[in-house]
Motif scaffolding. Sequence first.
Motif, mmCIF file in Angstrom:
data_model
loop_
_atom_site.group_PDB
_atom_site.id
_atom_site.type_symbol
_atom_site.label_atom_id
_atom_site.label_comp_id
_atom_site.label_asym_id
_atom_site.label_seq_id
_atom_site.Cartn_x
_atom_site.Cartn_y
_atom_site.Cartn_z
ATOM 1 N N ASP A 91 103.100 17.847 38.434
ATOM 2 C CA ASP A 91 103.953 18.071 39.602
ATOM 3 C C ASP A 91 105.397 18.308 39.157
ATOM 4 O O ASP A 91 106.080 19.194 39.667
ATOM 5 N N LYS A 92 105.842 17.503 38.199
ATOM 6 C CA LYS A 92 107.210 17.627 37.698
ATOM 7 C C LYS A 92 107.409 18.998 37.054
ATOM 8 O O LYS A 92 108.391 19.697 37.341
ATOM 9 N N ILE A 93 106.479 19.390 36.212
ATOM 10 C CA ILE A 93 106.571 20.695 35.537
ATOM 11 C C ILE A 93 106.596 21.817 36.574
ATOM 12 O O ILE A 93 107.405 22.742 36.491
ATOM 13 N N TRP A 94 105.711 21.723 37.571
ATOM 14 C CA TRP A 94 105.649 22.749 38.610
ATOM 15 C C TRP A 94 106.966 22.804 39.392
ATOM 16 O O TRP A 94 107.483 23.888 39.675
ATOM 17 N N GLY A 95 107.523 21.633 39.734
ATOM 18 C CA GLY A 95 108.794 21.587 40.458
ATOM 19 C C GLY A 95 109.908 22.266 39.676
ATOM 20 O O GLY A 95 110.694 23.045 40.224
ATOM 21 N N LEU A 96 109.967 21.999 38.389
ATOM 22 C CA LEU A 96 110.998 22.610 37.544
ATOM 23 C C LEU A 96 110.770 24.113 37.420
ATOM 24 O O LEU A 96 111.719 24.902 37.394
ATOM 25 N N ARG A 97 109.506 24.528 37.388
ATOM 26 C CA ARG A 97 109.196 25.965 37.316
ATOM 27 C C ARG A 97 109.569 26.695 38.608
ATOM 28 O O ARG A 97 109.782 27.911 38.591
ATOM 29 N N GLN A 98 109.659 25.963 39.725
ATOM 30 C CA GLN A 98 110.052 26.580 41.002
ATOM 31 C C GLN A 98 111.571 26.740 41.096
ATOM 32 O O GLN A 98 112.073 27.327 42.046
ATOM 33 N N GLY A 99 112.281 26.164 40.129
ATOM 34 C CA GLY A 99 113.739 26.309 40.120
ATOM 35 C C GLY A 99 114.513 25.015 40.236
ATOM 36 O O GLY A 99 115.743 25.018 40.196
ATOM 37 N N ALA A 100 113.818 23.884 40.398
ATOM 38 C CA ALA A 100 114.521 22.600 40.483
ATOM 39 C C ALA A 100 115.206 22.290 39.158
ATOM 40 O O ALA A 100 114.706 22.642 38.094
ATOM 41 N N LYS A 101 116.347 21.627 39.237
ATOM 42 C CA LYS A 101 117.094 21.243 38.033
ATOM 43 C C LYS A 101 116.636 19.885 37.503
ATOM 44 O O LYS A 101 116.829 19.575 36.335
ATOM 45 N N ASP A 102 116.063 19.062 38.405
ATOM 46 C CA ASP A 102 115.632 17.730 37.999
ATOM 47 C C ASP A 102 114.573 17.236 38.967
ATOM 48 O O ASP A 102 114.287 17.897 39.970
ATOM 49 N N TYR A 103 114.010 16.071 38.669
ATOM 50 C CA TYR A 103 112.863 15.568 39.428
ATOM 51 C C TYR A 103 112.927 14.051 39.451
ATOM 52 O O TYR A 103 113.044 13.421 38.400
ATOM 53 N N ILE A 104 112.891 13.471 40.648
ATOM 54 C CA ILE A 104 112.914 12.007 40.801
ATOM 55 C C ILE A 104 111.690 11.588 41.604
ATOM 56 O O ILE A 104 111.363 12.219 42.606
ATOM 57 N N VAL A 105 111.047 10.504 41.156
ATOM 58 C CA VAL A 105 109.889 9.985 41.881
ATOM 59 C C VAL A 105 110.348 8.830 42.764
ATOM 60 O O VAL A 105 111.087 7.957 42.323
ATOM 61 N N LYS A 106 109.921 8.858 44.038
ATOM 62 C CA LYS A 106 110.231 7.772 44.985
ATOM 63 C C LYS A 106 109.413 6.542 44.636
ATOM 64 O O LYS A 106 108.316 6.693 44.120
#
Length: 121
Positions: A91-106
Motif C-alpha cells: 500500500d505504501k509503495i502504491w501510494g508513493l507511486r501515485q505521487g504521494a511524498k510520504d505515508y503515515i499509518v493511523k
Amino acid sequence: MPIKKIMVVDDSPTERHVLSEMLTRNGFEVVTAESGEEAVTKSKVALPDLILMDVVMPGLNGFQATRTITREEATKHIPVIMCTTKGQETDKIWGLRQGAKDYIVKPVNQEELLQKISALG
C-alpha cells in the motif's frame, strides 16, 4: 517554502476533527474535505501547502485523488502525505507511486506527523 495551510481529506468526521485539532494546536491553518472528489476540487481553489490524504473513501479513493492532484498543472506542486489505516508495504509503495511524498499509518503519532510536515516545508 514553509507549510502553513494543510488540507485534511478523510471521510470520517472523527478523523478530520482529530487531525484538524492537532494541526490547529500546532499553528497550521486547516481546510477539510470529506471525499476524494471534494479534495480534487477544493485543492484547486484553496491551494493548500500540503494535503493529508486518507485512502479508504467511497467514490474516488485516496490513491486516485492523489494521482489526480499530483498530475494536474494547477495542483502538482502540492505535496501529499497518505494518512491511512492501510499499513501494508505494498500500500505504501502504491501510494508513493501515485505521487504521494510520504505515508503515515493511523493512528497518527503527532510527533511523527510534525516531523514529516517539517521535512517537506
